[in-house]
Design a protein around this motif. Structure first.
Motif, mmCIF file in Angstrom:
data_model
loop_
_atom_site.group_PDB
_atom_site.id
_atom_site.type_symbol
_atom_site.label_atom_id
_atom_site.label_comp_id
_atom_site.label_asym_id
_atom_site.label_seq_id
_atom_site.Cartn_x
_atom_site.Cartn_y
_atom_site.Cartn_z
ATOM 1 N N LEU A 18 0.811 -1.223 0.000
ATOM 2 C CA LEU A 18 0.000 0.000 0.000
ATOM 3 C C LEU A 18 0.843 1.271 0.000
ATOM 4 O O LEU A 18 0.318 2.359 -0.229
ATOM 5 C CB LEU A 18 -0.957 -0.016 1.194
ATOM 6 N N SER A 19 2.134 1.151 0.210
ATOM 7 C CA SER A 19 3.006 2.322 0.101
ATOM 8 C C SER A 19 3.228 2.684 -1.367
ATOM 9 O O SER A 19 3.664 3.784 -1.676
ATOM 10 C CB SER A 19 4.354 2.058 0.785
ATOM 11 N N LYS A 20 2.867 1.756 -2.264
ATOM 12 C CA LYS A 20 3.050 1.973 -3.703
ATOM 13 C C LYS A 20 1.735 2.144 -4.453
ATOM 14 O O LYS A 20 1.716 2.650 -5.571
ATOM 15 C CB LYS A 20 3.814 0.803 -4.299
ATOM 16 N N ASN A 21 0.637 1.675 -3.860
ATOM 17 C CA ASN A 21 -0.686 1.740 -4.487
ATOM 18 C C ASN A 21 -1.718 2.132 -3.452
ATOM 19 O O ASN A 21 -1.561 1.833 -2.270
ATOM 20 C CB ASN A 21 -1.093 0.358 -5.044
ATOM 21 N N LYS A 22 -2.802 2.727 -3.906
ATOM 22 C CA LYS A 22 -3.867 3.120 -2.975
ATOM 23 C C LYS A 22 -4.612 1.903 -2.440
ATOM 24 O O LYS A 22 -5.052 1.891 -1.294
ATOM 25 C CB LYS A 22 -4.842 4.079 -3.668
ATOM 26 N N TYR A 23 -4.746 0.888 -3.263
ATOM 27 C CA TYR A 23 -5.471 -0.328 -2.888
ATOM 28 C C TYR A 23 -4.571 -1.539 -3.105
ATOM 29 O O TYR A 23 -3.518 -1.443 -3.725
ATOM 30 C CB TYR A 23 -6.759 -0.459 -3.701
ATOM 31 N N LEU A 24 -4.989 -2.701 -2.619
ATOM 32 C CA LEU A 24 -4.140 -3.886 -2.667
ATOM 33 C C LEU A 24 -3.811 -4.354 -4.087
ATOM 34 O O LEU A 24 -2.715 -4.848 -4.333
ATOM 35 C CB LEU A 24 -4.774 -5.026 -1.865
ATOM 36 N N ALA A 25 -4.754 -4.196 -5.010
ATOM 37 C CA ALA A 25 -4.524 -4.666 -6.380
ATOM 38 C C ALA A 25 -4.078 -3.556 -7.331
ATOM 39 O O ALA A 25 -3.897 -3.795 -8.514
ATOM 40 C CB ALA A 25 -5.776 -5.339 -6.931
ATOM 41 N N GLY A 26 -3.908 -2.356 -6.838
ATOM 42 C CA GLY A 26 -3.505 -1.235 -7.689
ATOM 43 C C GLY A 26 -4.145 0.049 -7.198
ATOM 44 O O GLY A 26 -4.457 0.194 -6.021
ATOM 45 N N ASP A 27 -4.369 0.959 -8.113
ATOM 46 C CA ASP A 27 -4.952 2.248 -7.744
ATOM 47 C C ASP A 27 -6.463 2.282 -7.955
ATOM 48 O O ASP A 27 -7.041 3.335 -8.214
ATOM 49 C CB ASP A 27 -4.270 3.373 -8.529
ATOM 50 N N PHE A 28 -7.092 1.122 -7.830
ATOM 51 C CA PHE A 28 -8.537 1.012 -8.000
ATOM 52 C C PHE A 28 -9.092 0.062 -6.942
ATOM 53 O O PHE A 28 -8.448 -0.910 -6.569
ATOM 54 C CB PHE A 28 -8.881 0.480 -9.400
ATOM 55 N N PHE A 29 -10.267 0.369 -6.430
ATOM 56 C CA PHE A 29 -10.949 -0.488 -5.464
ATOM 57 C C PHE A 29 -11.430 -1.738 -6.186
ATOM 58 O O PHE A 29 -11.986 -1.654 -7.279
ATOM 59 C CB PHE A 29 -12.139 0.271 -4.859
ATOM 60 N N SER A 30 -11.191 -2.914 -5.603
ATOM 61 C CA SER A 30 -11.561 -4.164 -6.275
ATOM 62 C C SER A 30 -12.050 -5.198 -5.268
ATOM 63 O O SER A 30 -12.081 -4.961 -4.054
ATOM 64 C CB SER A 30 -10.368 -4.719 -7.049
ATOM 65 N N LEU A 31 -12.381 -6.375 -5.771
ATOM 66 C CA LEU A 31 -12.799 -7.481 -4.909
ATOM 67 C C LEU A 31 -11.711 -7.881 -3.924
ATOM 68 O O LEU A 31 -12.011 -8.405 -2.853
ATOM 69 C CB LEU A 31 -13.204 -8.689 -5.754
ATOM 70 N N VAL A 32 -10.468 -7.624 -4.267
ATOM 71 C CA VAL A 32 -9.369 -7.923 -3.347
ATOM 72 C C VAL A 32 -9.564 -7.134 -2.054
ATOM 73 O O VAL A 32 -9.484 -7.691 -0.953
ATOM 74 C CB VAL A 32 -8.005 -7.600 -3.987
ATOM 75 N N ASP A 33 -9.846 -5.858 -2.175
ATOM 76 C CA ASP A 33 -10.075 -5.022 -0.998
ATOM 77 C C ASP A 33 -11.386 -5.406 -0.306
ATOM 78 O O ASP A 33 -11.434 -5.523 0.922
ATOM 79 C CB ASP A 33 -10.108 -3.544 -1.397
ATOM 80 N N LEU A 34 -12.402 -5.602 -1.088
ATOM 81 C CA LEU A 34 -13.718 -5.940 -0.554
ATOM 82 C C LEU A 34 -13.677 -7.214 0.274
ATOM 83 O O LEU A 34 -14.316 -7.306 1.317
ATOM 84 C CB LEU A 34 -14.725 -6.084 -1.706
#
Length: 71
Positions: A18-34
């Motif tokens: 998360l120091s490199k991306n806003k969310y776990l899979a990149g810079d977009f909210f996804s099922l990974v975060d959900l």
């Protein structure tokens, strides 16, 4: 190894990610975060281990973001 130690190791990996991306899979909210919402809510709520997220700057910001999203 205690469960808390294992969780801390995972959260340290998330902190790095998360120091490199806003969310776990990149810079977009996804099922990974959900998919992390129920367990992390249990961790910071019922278990009272909120310090495990708040002590990590990027994990804390990520959690604040995903947990405050409208349903």
């Amino acid at each position: 190894m205690a469960s808390c130690d294992k969780i801390c190791k995972v959260l340290d990996i998330y902190e790095e990610r998360l120091s490199k991306n806003k969310y776990l899979a990149g810079d977009f909210f996804s099922l990974v975060d959900l998919s992390h919402l129920p367990f992390t809510q249990y961790l910071v709520g019922q278990m009272g281990k909120e310090y495990m997220t708040t002590s990590r700057k990027h994990v804390s910001a990520w959690w604040d973001d995903i947990s405050s999203r409208p349903s």
